[in-house]
Every structure is written in C-alpha cells, then in structure tokens.
Scaffold this motif. Structure first.
Motif, mmCIF file in Angstrom:
data_model
loop_
_atom_site.group_PDB
_atom_site.id
_atom_site.type_symbol
_atom_site.label_atom_id
_atom_site.label_comp_id
_atom_site.label_asym_id
_atom_site.label_seq_id
_atom_site.Cartn_x
_atom_site.Cartn_y
_atom_site.Cartn_z
ATOM 1 N N ARG A 43 11.855 -9.771 4.962
ATOM 2 C CA ARG A 43 12.363 -8.414 5.139
ATOM 3 C C ARG A 43 12.575 -7.811 3.751
ATOM 4 N NH1 ARG A 43 12.928 -7.407 10.206
ATOM 5 N NH2 ARG A 43 13.708 -8.908 11.688
ATOM 6 N N ALA A 44 12.216 -6.564 3.626
ATOM 7 C CA ALA A 44 12.377 -5.883 2.343
ATOM 8 C C ALA A 44 13.851 -5.688 2.047
ATOM 9 C CB ALA A 44 11.668 -4.535 2.377
ATOM 10 N N SER A 45 14.203 -5.792 0.794
ATOM 11 C CA SER A 45 15.580 -5.551 0.381
ATOM 12 C C SER A 45 15.560 -4.686 -0.876
ATOM 13 C CB SER A 45 16.298 -6.873 0.110
ATOM 14 O OG SER A 45 15.809 -7.461 -1.077
ATOM 15 N N ASP A 46 16.730 -4.238 -1.261
ATOM 16 C CA ASP A 46 16.819 -3.389 -2.443
ATOM 17 C C ASP A 46 16.421 -4.144 -3.707
ATOM 18 O OD1 ASP A 46 17.642 -1.243 -0.960
ATOM 19 O OD2 ASP A 46 19.773 -1.669 -1.222
ATOM 20 N N ALA A 95 -2.198 1.108 -5.321
ATOM 21 C CA ALA A 95 -1.224 0.036 -5.063
ATOM 22 C C ALA A 95 0.159 0.606 -4.778
ATOM 23 C CB ALA A 95 -1.177 -0.921 -6.254
ATOM 24 N N TYR A 96 0.605 1.583 -5.577
ATOM 25 C CA TYR A 96 1.929 2.172 -5.344
ATOM 26 C C TYR A 96 1.974 2.958 -4.038
ATOM 27 C CZ TYR A 96 3.621 0.683 -9.847
ATOM 28 O OH TYR A 96 4.025 -0.074 -10.902
ATOM 29 N N LEU A 97 0.920 3.692 -3.733
ATOM 30 C CA LEU A 97 0.891 4.414 -2.453
ATOM 31 C C LEU A 97 0.878 3.439 -1.280
ATOM 32 C CD1 LEU A 97 -1.601 7.299 -3.311
ATOM 33 C CD2 LEU A 97 0.884 7.456 -3.003
ATOM 34 N N ALA A 100 4.412 1.971 -0.886
ATOM 35 C CA ALA A 100 5.297 2.964 -0.270
ATOM 36 C C ALA A 100 4.989 3.109 1.216
ATOM 37 C CB ALA A 100 5.156 4.305 -0.977
ATOM 38 N N PHE A 101 3.717 3.108 1.568
ATOM 39 C CA PHE A 101 3.313 3.253 2.969
ATOM 40 C C PHE A 101 3.805 2.086 3.823
ATOM 41 C CE2 PHE A 101 0.196 2.461 6.360
ATOM 42 C CZ PHE A 101 0.367 3.625 7.098
ATOM 43 N N ILE A 102 3.579 0.846 3.351
ATOM 44 C CA ILE A 102 3.960 -0.294 4.197
ATOM 45 C C ILE A 102 5.468 -0.497 4.253
ATOM 46 C CG2 ILE A 102 1.769 -1.493 3.911
ATOM 47 C CD1 ILE A 102 3.163 -3.409 1.981
ATOM 48 N N LEU A 103 6.198 -0.108 3.196
ATOM 49 C CA LEU A 103 7.645 -0.327 3.195
ATOM 50 C C LEU A 103 8.432 0.813 3.818
ATOM 51 C CD1 LEU A 103 8.194 -1.967 -0.296
ATOM 52 C CD2 LEU A 103 8.261 -3.065 1.947
ATOM 53 N N VAL A 104 7.843 1.987 3.914
ATOM 54 C CA VAL A 104 8.575 3.139 4.442
ATOM 55 C C VAL A 104 8.029 3.605 5.784
ATOM 56 C CG1 VAL A 104 9.223 5.540 3.983
ATOM 57 C CG2 VAL A 104 9.216 3.888 2.123
ATOM 58 N N VAL A 105 6.706 3.618 5.943
ATOM 59 C CA VAL A 105 6.092 4.221 7.129
ATOM 60 C C VAL A 105 5.650 3.177 8.147
ATOM 61 C CG1 VAL A 105 4.192 5.681 7.935
ATOM 62 C CG2 VAL A 105 5.302 6.191 5.763
ATOM 63 N N ASP A 112 4.975 -7.888 6.489
ATOM 64 C CA ASP A 112 4.206 -8.852 7.268
ATOM 65 C C ASP A 112 3.279 -9.624 6.338
ATOM 66 O OD1 ASP A 112 5.315 -8.043 9.708
ATOM 67 O OD2 ASP A 112 3.846 -6.425 9.924
ATOM 68 N N ILE A 113 2.864 -10.803 6.791
ATOM 69 C CA ILE A 113 1.980 -11.633 5.980
ATOM 70 C C ILE A 113 0.677 -10.898 5.660
ATOM 71 C CG2 ILE A 113 0.587 -13.745 5.984
ATOM 72 C CD1 ILE A 113 3.458 -14.321 5.492
ATOM 73 N N TRP A 114 0.105 -10.217 6.652
ATOM 74 C CA TRP A 114 -1.169 -9.533 6.405
ATOM 75 C C TRP A 114 -0.995 -8.422 5.381
ATOM 76 C CZ3 TRP A 114 -2.221 -4.424 7.152
ATOM 77 C CH2 TRP A 114 -1.302 -3.690 7.927
#
Length: 124
Positions: A43-46, A95-97, A100-105, A112-114
């Motif tokens: 899980r993403a964290s700060d 890479a940055y986009l 941002a996409f996978i962590l926010v949207v 996820d692993i993939w």
C-alpha cells in the motif's frame, strides 16, 4: 576467421552514464521506498512517494546546479547528442505521469505487482 576483434556497443555511452548516475544517486531512496512498500503490504504511504519526489527534486536541482557551477566561467559546454537528452526527458516525464496515474487514479494508495513491474520495465 581473420582474428580481428570487433566491439559492438549495445548502449550509447551517454545513456549508460546517465542511467548509472541516476541509479547511484537514487539508490537509498529506492531501497527506503521498497522497504516501506513491503512494510505496508503493498500500500502506498507518504514515506514512499515523498522519498521518490524528494530524490527527484534533489537530482534535478542540486546535482544539475553542481554540474553547472563546476564549469569555469571561460569554458562553455553544449549538448552534443540531443536525441539522448530528448529520450531522457520523455522517459522521465512518462514515468512521473505513470506514477501519478497509478497512485492517484487507477488504484489509489495501492501498488499492484503488475504496476510495479510495468514501472520497472519503463527504465530505458
């Protein structure tokens, strides 16, 4: 059969140097983020995202500033291979986009692993 040795370069020397510098300067943040990711059960964290963004800001601002300051005022440097510069810029932006996409949207606060594998294979 003539006994001649031919060296065929797979990577451009500039790309290899840039990649090794980026990996070397960001290795502590990458490992810290990886440990945090494993600690939080993917899980993403700060901590994870902050270390990556902080490392990128440091690399962009401080390392570039030191490189510019280290050149004497009567010496001039220019980018010789714009293609390498453009490839590096495009991969960084993508890479940055993507992050941002996978962590926010896509899957907020979950990696996820993939997603991790796709991110890893985006490395040029």
């Amino acid at each position: 059969k003539t006994g001649t040795v031919v060296t065929v370069y797979v990577w451009n020397d500039t790309v290899a140097n840039l990649s090794l510098m980026a990996l070397g300067s960001s290795a502590p943040e990458i490992f810290l983020s990886l440990i945090d990711l494993l600690r939080t059960g993917f899980r993403a964290s700060d901590l994870g995202s902050a270390t990556i963004v902080g490392s990128a800001a440091f690399n962009l601002l401080c390392i570039v500033a030191v490189c510019i300051i280290s050149i004497s005022s009567d010496d001039q440097r220019a980018i010789e291979q714009y293609s390498v510069f453009i490839v590096t810029g495009i991969f960084s932006l993508v890479a940055y986009l993507w992050l941002a996409f996978i962590l926010v949207v896509w899957t907020p606060n979950i990696v996820d692993i993939w997603e991790a594998l796709v991110t890893l294979f985006m490395f040029p």
